[in-house]
Scaffold this motif. Structure first.
Motif, PDB file in Angstrom:
ATOM      1  N   SER A 162       0.826  -1.208   0.000  1.00 44.71           N
ATOM      2  CA  SER A 162       0.000   0.000   0.000  1.00 44.71           C
ATOM      3  C   SER A 162       0.859   1.257   0.000  1.00 44.71           C
ATOM      4  CB  SER A 162      -0.926   0.009   1.224  1.00 44.71           C
ATOM      5  OG  SER A 162      -1.863  -1.047   1.137  1.00 44.71           O
ATOM      6  N   ARG A 163       1.920   1.265   0.817  1.00 44.38           N
ATOM      7  CA  ARG A 163       2.819   2.414   0.834  1.00 44.38           C
ATOM      8  C   ARG A 163       3.434   2.632  -0.549  1.00 44.38           C
ATOM      9  NH1 ARG A 163       2.115   6.022   4.931  1.00 44.38           N
ATOM     10  NH2 ARG A 163       2.043   4.963   6.961  1.00 44.38           N
ATOM     11  N   HIS A 164       3.880   1.552  -1.163  1.00 43.42           N
ATOM     12  CA  HIS A 164       4.432   1.642  -2.527  1.00 43.42           C
ATOM     13  C   HIS A 164       3.382   2.170  -3.493  1.00 43.42           C
ATOM     14  CE1 HIS A 164       5.693   0.345  -6.509  1.00 43.42           C
ATOM     15  NE2 HIS A 164       4.782  -0.617  -6.523  1.00 43.42           N
ATOM     16  N   SER A 165       2.142   1.681  -3.386  1.00 47.83           N
ATOM     17  CA  SER A 165       1.080   2.109  -4.295  1.00 47.83           C
ATOM     18  C   SER A 165       0.773   3.587  -4.138  1.00 47.83           C
ATOM     19  CB  SER A 165      -0.191   1.285  -4.037  1.00 47.83           C
ATOM     20  OG  SER A 165       0.057  -0.090  -4.259  1.00 47.83           O
ATOM     21  N   LEU A 166       1.022   4.108  -2.934  1.00 44.32           N
ATOM     22  CA  LEU A 166       0.802   5.529  -2.682  1.00 44.32           C
ATOM     23  C   LEU A 166       2.019   6.376  -3.015  1.00 44.32           C
ATOM     24  CD1 LEU A 166      -1.133   5.156   0.676  1.00 44.32           C
ATOM     25  CD2 LEU A 166      -2.032   6.230  -1.401  1.00 44.32           C
ATOM     26  N   GLY A 167       3.064   5.749  -3.551  1.00 44.57           N
ATOM     27  CA  GLY A 167       4.242   6.485  -3.977  1.00 44.57           C
ATOM     28  C   GLY A 167       5.339   6.568  -2.942  1.00 44.57           C
ATOM     29  N   ASP A 168       5.119   6.012  -1.754  1.00 45.08           N
ATOM     30  CA  ASP A 168       6.146   6.016  -0.715  1.00 45.08           C
ATOM     31  C   ASP A 168       6.967   4.737  -0.866  1.00 45.08           C
ATOM     32  OD1 ASP A 168       7.729   6.264   1.505  1.00 45.08           O
ATOM     33  OD2 ASP A 168       6.089   6.569   2.931  1.00 45.08           O
ATOM     34  N   HIS A 169       7.847   4.718  -1.859  1.00 41.43           N
ATOM     35  CA  HIS A 169       8.559   3.491  -2.220  1.00 41.43           C
ATOM     36  C   HIS A 169       9.563   3.062  -1.161  1.00 41.43           C
ATOM     37  CE1 HIS A 169       6.625   4.188  -6.000  1.00 41.43           C
ATOM     38  NE2 HIS A 169       7.283   5.326  -6.209  1.00 41.43           N
ATOM     39  N   ALA A 170      10.226   3.990  -0.521  1.00 39.03           N
ATOM     40  CA  ALA A 170      11.227   3.636   0.489  1.00 39.03           C
ATOM     41  C   ALA A 170      10.573   2.947   1.682  1.00 39.03           C
ATOM     42  CB  ALA A 170      11.980   4.889   0.933  1.00 39.03           C
ATOM     43  N   GLU A 171       9.472   3.521   2.184  1.00 36.17           N
ATOM     44  CA  GLU A 171       8.771   2.912   3.311  1.00 36.17           C
ATOM     45  C   GLU A 171       8.165   1.570   2.905  1.00 36.17           C
ATOM     46  OE1 GLU A 171       7.124   2.310   7.121  1.00 36.17           O
ATOM     47  OE2 GLU A 171       8.768   3.555   6.352  1.00 36.17           O
ATOM     48  N   GLY A 172       7.598   1.513   1.697  1.00 35.43           N
ATOM     49  CA  GLY A 172       7.034   0.261   1.208  1.00 35.43           C
ATOM     50  C   GLY A 172       8.080  -0.836   1.134  1.00 35.43           C
ATOM     51  N   ARG A 173       9.263  -0.479   0.636  1.00 33.88           N
ATOM     52  CA  ARG A 173      10.343  -1.472   0.538  1.00 33.88           C
ATOM     53  C   ARG A 173      10.764  -1.956   1.920  1.00 33.88           C
ATOM     54  NH1 ARG A 173      16.261  -0.490  -2.398  1.00 33.88           N
ATOM     55  NH2 ARG A 173      17.271  -2.379  -1.544  1.00 33.88           N
ATOM     56  N   ALA A 174      10.890  -1.044   2.866  1.00 33.20           N
ATOM     57  CA  ALA A 174      11.314  -1.422   4.219  1.00 33.20           C
ATOM     58  C   ALA A 174      10.317  -2.382   4.859  1.00 33.20           C
ATOM     59  CB  ALA A 174      11.473  -0.166   5.079  1.00 33.20           C
ATOM     60  N   LEU A 175       9.025  -2.112   4.699  1.00 31.88           N
ATOM     61  CA  LEU A 175       8.002  -2.983   5.275  1.00 31.88           C
ATOM     62  C   LEU A 175       8.033  -4.373   4.634  1.00 31.88           C
ATOM     63  CD1 LEU A 175       5.063  -0.424   5.536  1.00 31.88           C
ATOM     64  CD2 LEU A 175       6.118  -1.644   7.463  1.00 31.88           C
ATOM     65  N   ILE A 176       8.124  -4.424   3.307  1.00 30.31           N
ATOM     66  CA  ILE A 176       8.131  -5.720   2.620  1.00 30.31           C
ATOM     67  C   ILE A 176       9.381  -6.519   2.975  1.00 30.31           C
ATOM     68  CG2 ILE A 176       8.290  -6.826   0.352  1.00 30.31           C
ATOM     69  CD1 ILE A 176       6.436  -4.649  -0.726  1.00 30.31           C
ATOM     70  N   GLU A 177      10.528  -5.871   2.998  1.00 30.08           N
ATOM     71  CA  GLU A 177      11.761  -6.580   3.346  1.00 30.08           C
ATOM     72  C   GLU A 177      11.705  -7.099   4.784  1.00 30.08           C
ATOM     73  OE1 GLU A 177      15.094  -4.595   0.387  1.00 30.08           O
ATOM     74  OE2 GLU A 177      14.766  -3.687   2.367  1.00 30.08           O
ATOM     75  N   GLY A 178      11.066  -6.343   5.686  1.00 34.12           N
ATOM     76  CA  GLY A 178      10.893  -6.821   7.051  1.00 34.12           C
ATOM     77  C   GLY A 178      10.008  -8.056   7.101  1.00 34.12           C
ATOM     78  N   ALA A 179       8.925  -8.052   6.310  1.00 33.72           N
ATOM     79  CA  ALA A 179       8.029  -9.214   6.272  1.00 33.72           C
ATOM     80  C   ALA A 179       8.725 -10.435   5.679  1.00 33.72           C
ATOM     81  CB  ALA A 179       6.777  -8.869   5.461  1.00 33.72           C
ATOM     82  N   LEU A 180       9.547 -10.225   4.661  1.00 35.71           N
ATOM     83  CA  LEU A 180      10.218 -11.344   4.001  1.00 35.71           C
ATOM     84  C   LEU A 180      11.140 -12.103   4.951  1.00 35.71           C
ATOM     85  CD1 LEU A 180      11.042  -9.828   0.484  1.00 35.71           C
ATOM     86  CD2 LEU A 180       9.441 -11.686   1.014  1.00 35.71           C
TER      87      LEU A 180
END
Length: 959
Positions: A666-684
């Motif tokens: 969702s963060r990535h979809s809203l254009g906040d790519h850095a935060e989106g990446r951090a969240l996904i990498e944490g989940a992975l």
């Protein structure tokens, strides 16, 4: 001698009297010296190499020629890949057209010339064979039994008693006779056949044996003189069709084996004798084409299809056997289990019904397959007579279990058989003995390769058993026992789903899907038990999810909710579970339609009322995905955040990691790519745990990798993006899960390949996506894949089929999928001349998309590019100003790849306005900020323009 100079030799082969050997087969004449092939006097076009391959096969006179032998003879002295040979085999088959089946494949070995009886008159072996007056001469080709023939020749030669067993119609007699003919030389021509099938009384056994070997019978056995005459002889006695006189034949065989060591006996029977020294050889059905076989070249590599086509051609030459009928032929072979008798009977119907008609008629196969040869034994003239013969050999208890087991649509275990056997034969050890008897009589097949041994019927035998079950009046009672057993098994499956790894769960429960279907079908039938059906349906959800059967899940749940009136379940746990199941299936099958949101919203309300945390988590996940696909990214983030909070309160680590991943999306979809990446990498990090499951509809690790690949590309890490997208696909393929594979292809590999302008990779991935989605009824993913296919076609300047773009866009619109979810739909619309293309002209990114959309810089660039092409500038903002805004937005978000694409478009605008210096400064600055060590199509274009600007005089600039 005819006009071609052909003459007939003593052995019947027709040769060219002008010096080159010529052979006639069917309607063909082949002349090796002239490299000429004629069909009915007309030349058949073949390349020189394909002709050489055909000639080697013709010279082999029906024997198998291995691939190595063909390569050695045709390409002597050269290193040749096997696929080169396959190419020429395919060319020969195309040239032979309706006679393509003449070239048959012996799977795993090689090829041979296989002709129907009418075409083999001039293909006689050059050497004279030893003949036996006692063995019938075959009128048809024995197909697909080369390995069995080799095995049996060795067994019979090395052992004195060999029994060939198998179900009726499997080809035991034909195989035994052919083995006997091949062993004539080994036994100096003394191979004798005794046909027991026509003997009804035991008193006639010894006279029949005596006649076969040319001696006299006494009262009960052979005369003393006959025994003496046989003592010193080496001979092979084939005793055929013995199952109805087993005990008497067994005693006769024991007596014969005591006469002399030179006497070898081969028996055909549906069950072994259990005699001392007996070697048992079970005959399996012919190999059948797989479900995905779609061409005749593939279909005819399987012996069952070869048999069906050859026998059909012997009845009519008018039938078309080509790629158009390949799938139907493959299905006929599978439905008839590769049983030779059933295939031959089906082939007799082709002249009057055609291939499609035969396939349709298999629903009533016992009436369809009634056209056997008059010369055959009575029980081999119809399919029903064949199975009747076997059924009559059973005792009453065996018949009872036999018909009750028919309720299993696929394989079953001893435990399952015990549960449907009934109280009259409930003793477990008795059931094991009865199952062994049915296997011994070739009415059941035992598979010991699975962790737990499983039994199964051939489909034709099962249909016969179902008829017997119906006649007994026990159908509903047995079906209830079957459904009750799988209700309990389903409860265990749900419990296992929560604690076992996905691989372990699938290994244990893979074989039960057909039984779950059958049990549900009975439960919701007129005489069924709807309450039991509702419980079973809830427990079946893991089956639908893990085996990618979500469209089937949707149909069953809709049936339960709509047609069977569950008003009494309103507001209950049952309704909550069914609404969640409906939401899950609609999510992947239909997409973000209104029904999907309604199902999840109702499930969420009920979960809150009933305090069910699991369904509440599932519902928030479903509503997140619905909002995401509708383009409501802020709302999607809210559902993801609520799921994180709930998972934290429930101390559910897996649910928290899942919520963290979707919040990152969702963060990535809203254009906040850095935060989106951090969240996904944490989940992975959590999902690297080996116990992860498909709890939320797909593999979260693979899905996380797919969206991470998108973010990496946007941030300019294009090389890592491609690697990550491919890693996601590799994981999905290893899991063998359709929904997961579709997700990682659509959101990962297709997306990254398109963004990278790698059209070859895109086309391969998109085709896999649409094919997988179509196979599993996942309409949403299929439409998504077609968008990528259309976009790739347009990049190649190819024109899609008439109406295709319109139908795909309308389907997405009907699904209420946000058409601006990706920039590629916009690109397709922009390039489209059809009426849907008018949607683009009214498209305003700032109005139709959220301002913070992940691809907003690209949308603004596409809009500006469109205006430049069509001179359609909008008065409120100049094109240059809009591009500058897009550039600033991309830079602010760290979207280096978007920034690069916008810079290229803006540079071209500046160059067209003769502002080359500004264009150079812009490109240098953008290229220098792009992460080093990464490659992309946009980077190559930017460097090319910059290089041209630096080397051309201002008045010669061409970019």
């Amino acid at each position: 001698m005819d006009f071609l100079g052909l003459k007939t030799t003593d052995d019947g082969t027709r040769v060219d009297s002008r010096g080159g050997e010529g052979i006639v087969f069917g309607n063909y004449r082949i002349f090796p010296e002239l490299k000429l092939l004629l069909r009915n006097g007309n030349k058949v076009d073949l390349t020189a190499r394909a002709f050489d391959v055909l000639w080697v096969l013709v010279k082999a006179r029906g024997e198998v020629v291995t691939k190595d032998q063909l390569i050695e003879q045709v390409w002597a002295g050269y290193i040749v890949e096997e696929n080169n040979l396959q190419t020429h085999i395919s060319a020969i088959r195309r040239a032979l057209k309706q006679d393509r089946s003449f070239i048959s494949t012996d799977f795993g070995r090689g090829y041979r010339l296989t002709l129907p009886a009418s075409a083999r008159t001039n293909l006689r072996p050059a050497t004279k064979k030893i003949e036996s007056p006692n063995l019938p001469s075959p009128l048809t080709t024995l197909l697909g039994r080369d390995s069995e023939l080799r095995d049996l020749q060795q067994l019979i030669t090395a052992n004195r008693l060999t029994t060939i067993t198998g179900p009726g119609g499997i080809g035991k007699t034909r195989l035994a006779v052919e083995v006997g003919r091949r062993l004539l030389a080994s036994f100096s021509g003394k191979v004798h056949l005794v046909e027991i099938g026509m003997i009804g009384e035991r008193d006639n056994i010894w006279p029949a044996i005596a006649r076969a070997v040319g001696v006299e019978a006494g009262g009960v056995g052979l005369t003393a003189e006959s025994r003496v005459a046989l003592q010193s002889q080496r001979l092979l006695l084939i005793i055929d069709n013995c199952e109805h006189l087993t005990e008497d034949i067994a005693r006769a065989v024991e007596t014969l084996l005591q006469i002399g060591e030179g006497l070898h006996i081969c028996i055909t029977s549906q069950e072994p004798f259990g005699a001392q020294g007996e070697q048992i050889y079970r005959i399996r059905p012919l190999a059948v084409p797989p479900a995905d076989a779609s061409t005749m070249d593939v279909v005819l590599t399987h012996a069952a299809a070869q048999l069906f086509v050859e026998r059909s051609l012997s009845y009519t030459r008018d039938s078309q056997f080509d790629d158009a009928t390949a799938c139907e032929i493959a299905t006929i072979c599978r439905q008839l289990d590769g049983v030779p008798l059933a295939l031959e009977l089906a082939a007799t119907r082709v002249p009057t019904l055609g291939v499609r008609g035969v396939l349709d008629g298999l629903s009533d196969r016992f009436r369809l397959l009634t056209a056997g040869q008059r010369s055959a034994l009575p029980r081999h003239r119809t399919l029903r007579a064949t199975v009747d013969w076997s059924y009559r050999l059973l005792d009453e208890t065996e018949r009872t279990l036999f018909r009750r087991l028919a309720v299993f649509p696929a394989g079953f275990t001893v435990e399952a058989a015990h549960c449907v056997s009934g109280p009259d034969i409930e003793d477990r050890w008795r059931i094991i003995d009865l199952l062994g008897n049915l296997v011994g009589k070739s009415l059941l097949h035992l598979d010991v390769s699975a962790p737990t041994p499983r039994y199964r019927f051939l489909e034709t035998i099962r249909l016969y058993a179902l008829e017997q079950l119906a006649d007994s009046g026990e159908t509903d009672l047995t079906a209830r026992r079957h459904a009750s057993y799988f209700q309990r098994l389903g409860e265990q499956a749900v419990a296992d789903w929560k604690r076992q790894s996905t691989g372990d769960w699938r290994q244990v429960h893979r074989g039960y899907v057909e039984d779950v279907r059958a049990a549900l079908k009975w439960a919701f039938s007129e005489n069924g038990d709807k309450e039991m059906g509702l419980r079973m349906l809830q427990n079946a959800i893991p089956f639908w999810v893990l085996f990618s059967l979500l469209d089937e899940c949707r149909r069953w749940v809709s049936l339960a909710l709509d047609e069977h009136g569950v008003a009494e379940t309103t507001g209950t746990h049952d309704e909550m579970v069914l609404r969640a199941a409906l939401g899950t299936s609609l999510t992947w099958v239909r997409g973000p339609v209104a029904e999907t949101r309604a199902a999840w919203s109702r499930a969420l309300d009920l979960a809150r009322e009933l305090g069910n945390t699991e369904i509440e988590l599932q519902a928030r996940y479903g509503l997140w995905l619905h909002s995401l696909r509708r383009g409501h990214h802020s709302e999607a983030l809210r559902f993801a955040t609520e799921m994180m909070t709930l998972a934290t309160e429930a101390k559910d680590d897996e649910a928290f990691a899942t919520a963290q991943r979707i919040a990152g999306v969702s963060r990535h979809s809203l254009g906040d790519h850095a935060e989106g990446r951090a969240l996904i990498e944490g989940a992975l990090i959590w999902f690297e745990h080996p116990q992860s499951t498909f709890r939320f509809g797909l593999d979260q690790h693979a899905a996380g990798l797919a969206f991470l690949a998108r973010i990496l590309w946007v941030q300019g890490y294009t090389t890592d993006a491609v690697k990550t997208a491919n890693l996601a696909v590799e994981r999905a393929l290893a899991l063998d899960h359709a929904s997961t594979l579709c997700c990682v292809l659509a959101e990962g590999l297709c997306m990254v390949s398109a963004l990278n302008q790698d059209l070859d990779a895109l086309e391969t991935a998109a085709q896999t996506l649409t094919r997988t989605a179509s196979h599993h009824g996942l309409q949403f993913w299929k439409a998504y894949g077609e968008i990528f296919e259309l976009w790739a076609m347009m990049q190649h300047k190819e024109k899609p089929a008439s109406g295709r773009v319109t139908s795909v866009i309308r389907l997405l619109d009907e699904m209420q999928f946000n058409l601006w979810y990706t920039p590629f739909v916009a690109d397709v619309l922009r390039s489209c001349a059809s009426p849907v293309g008018s949607m683009w002209t009214s498209f305003h990114p700032s109005v139709d998309c959220e301002d913070s959309h992940w691809a907003m810089p690209e949308f603004l660039r596409i809009e500006a590019d469109f205006d430049l092409e069509h001179n359609a500038g909008r008065p409120e903002l100049t094109v240059e100003h809009r591009l500058e805004n897009a550039l600033a937005l991309a830079h602010e978000r760290g979207a280096r790849s978007w920034e690069l694409k916008v810079a290229v478009t803006l540079a071209r605008l500046l160059i067209s306005d003769n502002r080359r210096d500004q264009a150079q400064i812009l490109l240098r600055s953008t290229i220098s900020s792009f992460p080093s060590g990464n490659e992309s199509n946009g980077l190559r274009i930017a460097n090319a323009i910059l290089n041209e600007l630096q080397h051309l005089p201002s008045h010669e600039t061409s970019v």
